[in-house]
Design an enzyme around this catalytic site. Structure first.
Site, PDB file in Angstrom:
ATOM      1  N   HIS A   1       3.895  -2.342   4.209  1.00  0.00           N
ATOM      2  CA  HIS A   1       3.772  -3.693   3.652  1.00  0.00           C
ATOM      3  C   HIS A   1       4.420  -3.705   2.270  1.00  0.00           C
ATOM      4  O   HIS A   1       4.227  -2.784   1.475  1.00  0.00           O
ATOM      5  CB  HIS A   1       2.290  -4.070   3.540  1.00  0.00           C
ATOM      6  CG  HIS A   1       2.046  -5.355   2.816  1.00  0.00           C
ATOM      7  ND1 HIS A   1       1.609  -5.408   1.510  1.00  0.00           N
ATOM      8  CD2 HIS A   1       2.182  -6.647   3.221  1.00  0.00           C
ATOM      9  CE1 HIS A   1       1.471  -6.678   1.146  1.00  0.00           C
ATOM     10  NE2 HIS A   1       1.819  -7.443   2.157  1.00  0.00           N
TER      11      HIS A   1
ATOM     12  N   HIS B   1       8.768  -9.297  -4.999  1.00  0.00           N
ATOM     13  CA  HIS B   1       7.528  -9.976  -4.662  1.00  0.00           C
ATOM     14  C   HIS B   1       7.545 -11.316  -5.390  1.00  0.00           C
ATOM     15  O   HIS B   1       7.414 -11.371  -6.612  1.00  0.00           O
ATOM     16  CB  HIS B   1       6.330  -9.120  -5.101  1.00  0.00           C
ATOM     17  CG  HIS B   1       5.084  -9.426  -4.361  1.00  0.00           C
ATOM     18  ND1 HIS B   1       3.846  -8.996  -4.763  1.00  0.00           N
ATOM     19  CD2 HIS B   1       4.870 -10.141  -3.220  1.00  0.00           C
ATOM     20  CE1 HIS B   1       2.939  -9.407  -3.907  1.00  0.00           C
ATOM     21  NE2 HIS B   1       3.531 -10.108  -2.965  1.00  0.00           N
TER      22      HIS B   1
END
Length: 596
Positions: free
Chosen positions: A126, A172
């Site tokens: 992830h 991110h």
């Protein structure tokens, strides 16, 4: 002087223990040496056959090979005439060698690899590009490389336009993480994709791009991967290919992206994890070494206190929107398509279309809510389709969750923060030691059966097997740690924790007594574990040093898949907190199985 140094190195490396061989080892030696003081190849062969060690191997050849390795490691003097003979101490050293006598079967693929991808658990990362926490760490291809070297098969990349909106960054979104270029990540994936496993690498793309940049992604992907990129010839395949069919190939999986300007204006968060709220706390339940992995019954109970409706409005769009927003070439390259049928209920999300397969993504919280009333629907869905579970957005420190809640419901892609640490990640690494550590583990048959009924994870299962574990002794700390590492003034007081991670009925931890003031602890304690789902069970082993006034010191850990354990007395190497194997630290243990 040179000879003297060599002797010191020899003693440090090969002097396994000062403690005498346990009585069980002496009995085994006497049994297979015919009661004599020495054992040759015939006796060692008889021992290997009695333990069922690698039954497909030629026992005589294996015995000779092991004897030769033992001779080399121990500098055994062999007479010019006749076969080499081992004494009791040599046999003990052989048993205490994790290279010669490991706890798991020989590292080779032994599962059927010809079934569709939906039949396998896949080693899944992830936010694979993050070097540390979820808010402010650097983005880099280094953690991607490390994950692939460990055997991870699913790499996740978050794609965003750069500031000029003419290229693609990986970062991110809406955090302080510094970007890395998509091209650099793709090139590193190609270089390291198959260093640990020949089986396919899946790139899951979190897409925050307008169509013109999607088209640029398509060109990059084709340029970098060339003919190793797999994509389907038909638009909606009814079944996914098998890992065997996809050996040496890279494939893409992405959810239908929302139009970039719409997403930018609305400030939506893809996958529920592209933006973490610092105000929700920076410490997670298993961020510290000392915290246990949360039992998934507790996680489900917690989820029941929240809103029962799945908040999937930031998830996949329907097929019509795929057609509208995907650049044509980009859409053609997607093998595993993410999507959710129209509706909004959990039952709608879990409907299976017989004419096509898809991937559904749920957060750990969404899964915990869904299993309360839809457990068998999830199992049925995962028999043909892929289910991906990802960490909740508040795991700012890159901690992880209990993976078994996903595994027992058939979820193939239980995605973990591989750059994090802690017991949950130890479980993930241990689970994928199975099947030759190739990154694909075939799901148990009971999860693939629909007749007479689909498996219900809520139902209490009968005990199928009993695993007996005996912890004899440990050694190696005096070689891998400074003399004052555990205690400033005296030798350490080691104790071992041994237990099972699995479904709630199987999960338990037990511990030995602490052996005071000894670098070579001898415990000689046996534990018994009843297993209702042995196919998914993991054996947890930890060693700690007891400290009366402060927190106990960590002294090693490992996690082993129960289904891969070899019966008999075995050497179990321990690892540090990050999962790296210590050079010398190991335990001598015995494993026995009883059917019920």
């Amino acid at each position: 002087m040179g000879t003297y140094k060599c002797c010191l190195i020899f003693k440090r490396r090969y002097r396994w223990t000062d403690a005498p061989p346990p009585e069980d080892v002496r009995s085994l030696f006497a049994q297979h040496s015919g009661g004599t003081a020495t054992m040759g190849a015939d006796g060692l062969r008889r021992y290997l056959e009695s333990t069922g060690t690698d039954p497909d191997l030629d026992a005589d050849a294996e015995a000779e090979r092991l004897l030769d390795q033992i001779r080399q490691a121990q500098r055994v003097r062999v007479p010019r005439v006749g076969r080499p003979l081992l004494g009791i101490d040599d046999f003990h050293r052989f048993l205490f060698s994790d290279d010669l006598n490991p706890p798991l079967r020989r590292p080779q693929v032994h599962h059927d690899m010809a079934a569709p991808l939906s039949h396998y658990y896949v080693y899944t990362g992830h936010n694979s590009y993050l070097t540390g926490n979820q808010l402010s760490s650097d983005c880099s291809d280094v953690p991607i490389i490390k994950a692939l070297q460990r055997g991870v098969r699913v790499i996740e990349l978050d794609m965003w336009p750069n500031s000029a909106e003419d290229d693609i960054n990986i970062l991110h979104g809406r955090t302080l993480t510094t970007p890395v270029s998509l091209l650099k990540c793709l090139r590193s994936i190609k270089e390291y994709a198959f260093v640990a496993s020949p089986y396919p690498v899946i790139i899951t793309l979190e897409d925050h791009l307008p169509p013109e940049l999607q088209d640029k992604v398509a060109k990059m992907v084709l340029e970098v991967f060339g003919n190793i990129l797999y994509y389907p010839q038909e638009e909606h395949p009814k079944e996914l290919p098998s890992p065997e069919d996809l050996k040496g190939r890279v494939l893409l999986s992405t959810k239908p992206p929302k139009e970039y300007l719409e997403a930018k204006a609305a400030g939506t968060i893809k996958d529920g994890d592209a933006e973490a709220n610092p105000g929700k706390g920076g410490t997670d339940d298993d961020a510290a070494w000392g915290k246990e992995v949360p039992d998934f019954k507790t996680e489900i109970q917690f989820a029941k206190q929240e809103d029962d409706a799945l908040d999937d409005d930031d998830e996949e769009e329907d097929e019509q929107q795929i057609q509208q927003h995907l650049a044509p070439q980009y859409k053609h390259l997607i093998t595993i398509r993410a999507g959710k049928p129209k509706g909004g209920t959990t039952s709608d999300a879990l409907k299976s279309d017989p004419n096509k397969v898809r991937r559904l993504s749920l957060s750990e919280q969404e899964l915990a809510k869904a299993v309360v009333n839809h457990g068998t629907e999830i199992v049925r869905f995962t028999q043909r389709n892929l289910l991906r579970i990802y960490p909740k957005g508040t795991r700012i420190t890159s901690s992880n969750y209990n993976p078994f809640i996903g595994w027992v419901h058939g979820a193939q892609m239980v995605a973990f923060n591989m750059q994090g640490y802690g017991r949950a990640l130890w479980l993930m690494h241990g689970f994928y030691k199975a099947n030759g550590a190739c990154g694909y583990v075939k799901k148990p048959d009971f999860l693939m059966q629909s007749e007479p009924e689909v498996f219900d994870p809520k139902k209490q299962q009968p005990v199928k097997k009993i695993l007996k574990v005996k912890v004899y002794m440990g050694d190696g700390w005096r070689m891998d740690f400074k003399q004052t590492h555990f205690d400033q003034y005296s030798p350490p007081d080691f104790y071992a924790r041994v237990g099972i991670a699995g479904v709630p009925a199987d999960s338990i931890m037990k511990k030995t007594k602490a052996i005071e003031d000894n670098w070579v602890p001898v415990w000689g304690e046996e534990f018994s574990f009843e297993l209702t789902v042995p196919e998914l069970a993991l054996l947890r082993v930890e060693v700690h040093e007891y400290d009366m006034s402060e927190k106990d010191d960590f002294a090693g850990q490992t996690v082993l898949p129960v289904a891969e354990l070899q019966p008999g007395i075995r050497a179990v190497a321990l690892c540090d907190r990050k999962g790296n194997k210590y050079p010398n630290v190991k335990l001598l243990m015995r494993f026995e199985f009883e059917s019920v």
